[in-house]
Design a protein around this motif. Structure first.
Motif, PDB file in Angstrom:
ATOM      1  N   LYS A 135      35.963  33.686 -37.985  1.00  0.00           N
ATOM      2  CA  LYS A 135      34.556  33.907 -38.374  1.00  0.00           C
ATOM      3  C   LYS A 135      33.510  33.368 -37.408  1.00  0.00           C
ATOM      4  N   ILE A 136      33.888  32.978 -36.191  1.00  0.00           N
ATOM      5  CA  ILE A 136      32.852  32.580 -35.244  1.00  0.00           C
ATOM      6  C   ILE A 136      32.307  33.863 -34.578  1.00  0.00           C
ATOM      7  N   PRO A 137      31.086  33.793 -34.004  1.00  0.00           N
ATOM      8  CA  PRO A 137      30.527  35.003 -33.390  1.00  0.00           C
ATOM      9  C   PRO A 137      31.464  35.602 -32.347  1.00  0.00           C
ATOM     10  N   TRP A 138      31.569  36.919 -32.372  1.00  0.00           N
ATOM     11  CA  TRP A 138      32.503  37.636 -31.492  1.00  0.00           C
ATOM     12  C   TRP A 138      31.784  38.128 -30.245  1.00  0.00           C
ATOM     13  N   LYS A 139      32.370  37.806 -29.071  1.00  0.00           N
ATOM     14  CA  LYS A 139      31.811  38.332 -27.814  1.00  0.00           C
ATOM     15  C   LYS A 139      32.765  39.376 -27.280  1.00  0.00           C
ATOM     16  N   ASP A 140      32.308  40.623 -27.197  1.00  0.00           N
ATOM     17  CA  ASP A 140      33.244  41.646 -26.722  1.00  0.00           C
ATOM     18  C   ASP A 140      33.489  41.559 -25.214  1.00  0.00           C
ATOM     19  N   SER A 141      32.812  40.585 -24.569  1.00  0.00           N
ATOM     20  CA  SER A 141      33.026  40.428 -23.126  1.00  0.00           C
ATOM     21  C   SER A 141      34.277  39.598 -22.825  1.00  0.00           C
ATOM     22  N   ASN A 142      34.860  38.954 -23.850  1.00  0.00           N
ATOM     23  CA  ASN A 142      36.089  38.185 -23.626  1.00  0.00           C
ATOM     24  C   ASN A 142      37.283  39.130 -23.704  1.00  0.00           C
ATOM     25  N   GLU A 143      37.541  39.804 -22.581  1.00  0.00           N
ATOM     26  CA  GLU A 143      38.531  40.883 -22.596  1.00  0.00           C
ATOM     27  C   GLU A 143      39.926  40.398 -22.232  1.00  0.00           C
ATOM     28  N   ILE A 144      40.915  41.117 -22.738  1.00  0.00           N
ATOM     29  CA  ILE A 144      42.279  40.929 -22.255  1.00  0.00           C
ATOM     30  C   ILE A 144      42.683  42.232 -21.557  1.00  0.00           C
ATOM     31  N   GLY A 145      43.686  42.121 -20.707  1.00  0.00           N
ATOM     32  CA  GLY A 145      44.119  43.308 -19.985  1.00  0.00           C
ATOM     33  C   GLY A 145      43.603  43.311 -18.566  1.00  0.00           C
ATOM     34  N   GLU A 146      43.608  44.480 -17.984  1.00  0.00           N
ATOM     35  CA  GLU A 146      43.305  44.639 -16.569  1.00  0.00           C
ATOM     36  C   GLU A 146      41.943  44.035 -16.187  1.00  0.00           C
ATOM     37  N   MET A 147      40.944  44.168 -17.050  1.00  0.00           N
ATOM     38  CA  MET A 147      39.602  43.674 -16.764  1.00  0.00           C
ATOM     39  C   MET A 147      39.539  42.146 -16.713  1.00  0.00           C
ATOM     40  N   ARG A 148      40.521  41.506 -17.332  1.00  0.00           N
ATOM     41  CA  ARG A 148      40.587  40.055 -17.418  1.00  0.00           C
ATOM     42  C   ARG A 148      40.537  39.410 -16.024  1.00  0.00           C
ATOM     43  N   ASN A 149      41.094  40.136 -15.059  1.00  0.00           N
ATOM     44  CA  ASN A 149      41.244  39.555 -13.737  1.00  0.00           C
ATOM     45  C   ASN A 149      39.963  39.507 -12.930  1.00  0.00           C
ATOM     46  N   ASN A 150      38.908  40.068 -13.467  1.00  0.00           N
ATOM     47  CA  ASN A 150      37.651  40.047 -12.742  1.00  0.00           C
ATOM     48  C   ASN A 150      36.839  38.827 -13.131  1.00  0.00           C
ATOM     49  N   THR A 151      36.219  38.228 -12.161  1.00  0.00           N
ATOM     50  CA  THR A 151      35.285  37.154 -12.487  1.00  0.00           C
ATOM     51  C   THR A 151      34.038  37.809 -13.041  1.00  0.00           C
ATOM     52  N   GLY A 152      33.153  37.024 -13.608  1.00  0.00           N
ATOM     53  CA  GLY A 152      31.908  37.572 -14.149  1.00  0.00           C
ATOM     54  C   GLY A 152      31.152  38.351 -13.088  1.00  0.00           C
ATOM     55  N   ALA A 153      31.091  37.784 -11.890  1.00  0.00           N
ATOM     56  CA  ALA A 153      30.329  38.421 -10.814  1.00  0.00           C
ATOM     57  C   ALA A 153      30.921  39.779 -10.475  1.00  0.00           C
ATOM     58  N   MET A 154      32.254  39.822 -10.392  1.00  0.00           N
ATOM     59  CA  MET A 154      32.882  41.080 -10.036  1.00  0.00           C
ATOM     60  C   MET A 154      32.704  42.104 -11.141  1.00  0.00           C
ATOM     61  N   ARG A 155      32.705  41.601 -12.355  1.00  0.00           N
ATOM     62  CA  ARG A 155      32.577  42.522 -13.472  1.00  0.00           C
ATOM     63  C   ARG A 155      31.221  43.218 -13.459  1.00  0.00           C
ATOM     64  N   SER A 156      30.155  42.457 -13.139  1.00  0.00           N
ATOM     65  CA  SER A 156      28.846  43.115 -13.149  1.00  0.00           C
ATOM     66  C   SER A 156      28.728  44.057 -11.951  1.00  0.00           C
ATOM     67  N   ARG A 157      29.349  43.672 -10.841  1.00  0.00           N
ATOM     68  CA  ARG A 157      29.337  44.579  -9.689  1.00  0.00           C
ATOM     69  C   ARG A 157      30.059  45.867 -10.011  1.00  0.00           C
ATOM     70  N   ARG A 158      31.153  45.725 -10.762  1.00  0.00           N
ATOM     71  CA  ARG A 158      31.973  46.880 -11.105  1.00  0.00           C
ATOM     72  C   ARG A 158      31.139  48.006 -11.702  1.00  0.00           C
ATOM     73  N   ARG A 159      30.160  47.638 -12.494  1.00  0.00           N
ATOM     74  CA  ARG A 159      29.361  48.669 -13.162  1.00  0.00           C
ATOM     75  C   ARG A 159      28.555  49.478 -12.155  1.00  0.00           C
ATOM     76  N   ASP A 160      28.034  48.771 -11.125  1.00  0.00           N
ATOM     77  CA  ASP A 160      27.187  49.468 -10.161  1.00  0.00           C
ATOM     78  C   ASP A 160      28.007  50.167  -9.087  1.00  0.00           C
ATOM     79  N   ARG A 161      29.037  49.499  -8.630  1.00  0.00           N
ATOM     80  CA  ARG A 161      29.717  50.017  -7.450  1.00  0.00           C
ATOM     81  C   ARG A 161      31.222  50.044  -7.671  1.00  0.00           C
ATOM     82  N   ARG A 162      31.644  50.848  -8.552  1.00  0.00           N
ATOM     83  CA  ARG A 162      33.062  50.884  -8.922  1.00  0.00           C
ATOM     84  C   ARG A 162      33.971  50.986  -7.713  1.00  0.00           C
ATOM     85  N   ILE A 163      33.556  51.836  -6.763  1.00  0.00           N
ATOM     86  CA  ILE A 163      34.434  52.175  -5.657  1.00  0.00           C
ATOM     87  C   ILE A 163      34.798  50.959  -4.798  1.00  0.00           C
TER      88      ILE A 163
END
Ligand code: ZN
Ligand code: ZN
Length: 228
Positions: A189-217
């Motif tokens: 019952k604590i607040p849920w953050k959908d940014s705490n991912e498991i799986g392939e995306m887990r391996n990205n740091t926060g910085a890389m994750r935000s870059r991913r949105r702009d420059r996937r390639i």
């Protein structure tokens, strides 16, 4: 069109199929939540099914890859291309880098593995469904069930509380939270953050994750820099 009649129909078929260790099973694709059906072997020797398409050495490589993916640190459930290729040299009968590259491509083409934009391999829905008994027997301690649908989850979200066991598929989380007033963990019952991912995306740091949105390639370069 009649769900109950359909369930009965599947149950009847499964009764017959069970006598030859087969069963129709329904699951959902982890990436888009779409329903998928598969004819699965109910015995643990499912991996032999690959024998019609792959040689014993190729199957051995595939098993190594499954192990790397399922036992990846921090529930990343994926392996980088570089680690996957390196693994080829650890087989009893080693295969060349070139052969391994072609083989990895075949595993992706045959839908046993998924290759992400970030250059990481993870288990396909086909593998999760059709090799389920094998996976559960071999990796009981590593596999996680979705808190909502109880299917294996390798791509999804997890609770921020370390001791909490809540793990949700993205599609299960979407459906569940859309019917809730508050976005809180279904278990603790604590607040849920959908940014705490498991799986392939887990391996990205926060910085890389935000870059991913702009420059996937460019992600692939980031990974290579990380590993070289
Ligand atoms: Zn689920
Ligand atoms: Zn929780």
């Amino acid at each position: 069109r009649n769900p109950e009649a359909f369930q009965d129909f599947i149950a009847t078929i499964n009764q017959k199929l069970n006598t030859i260790d087969l069963e129709f099973r329904k699951s959902h694709d982890e990436t888009d939540g779409k329903a998928v059906w598969a004819l699965v072997n109910t015995k643990g020797d499912e991996v032999v099914k690959l024998a019609t398409e792959y040689s014993p050495i190729e199957i051995a490589y595939f098993k190594h890859l499954i192990e790397l993916i399922v036992t990846a640190d921090d529930e990343a459930f994926s392996v980088s291309s570089i680690t996957a290729l390196k693994e080829a040299s650890k087989l009893k009968t080693t295969i060349t880098k070139n052969t391994a590259e072609n083989l990895l491509q075949r595993f992706v083409d045959d839908k046993w593995l998924i290759l992400s934009q970030g250059g990481r391999y993870s288990l396909s829905q086909r593998t999760i469904l059709e090799l389920q008994v094998y996976l559960k027997e071999e990796f009981e301690d590593n596999l996680i069930e979705c808190t909502l649908c109880y299917d294996i989850v390798t791509q999804g979200q997890r609770c921020d509380v370390q001791q909490c066991k809540s793990r949700l598929h993205h599609h299960c989380a979407r459906r569940y939270f859309s019917s809730q007033n508050e976005k809180i963990c279904p278990t603790c019952k604590i607040p849920w953050k959908d940014s705490n991912e498991i799986g392939e995306m887990r391996n990205n740091t926060g910085a890389m994750r935000s870059r991913r949105r702009d420059r996937r390639i460019n992600d692939q370069d980031d990974y290579l820099q990380d590993y070289c």
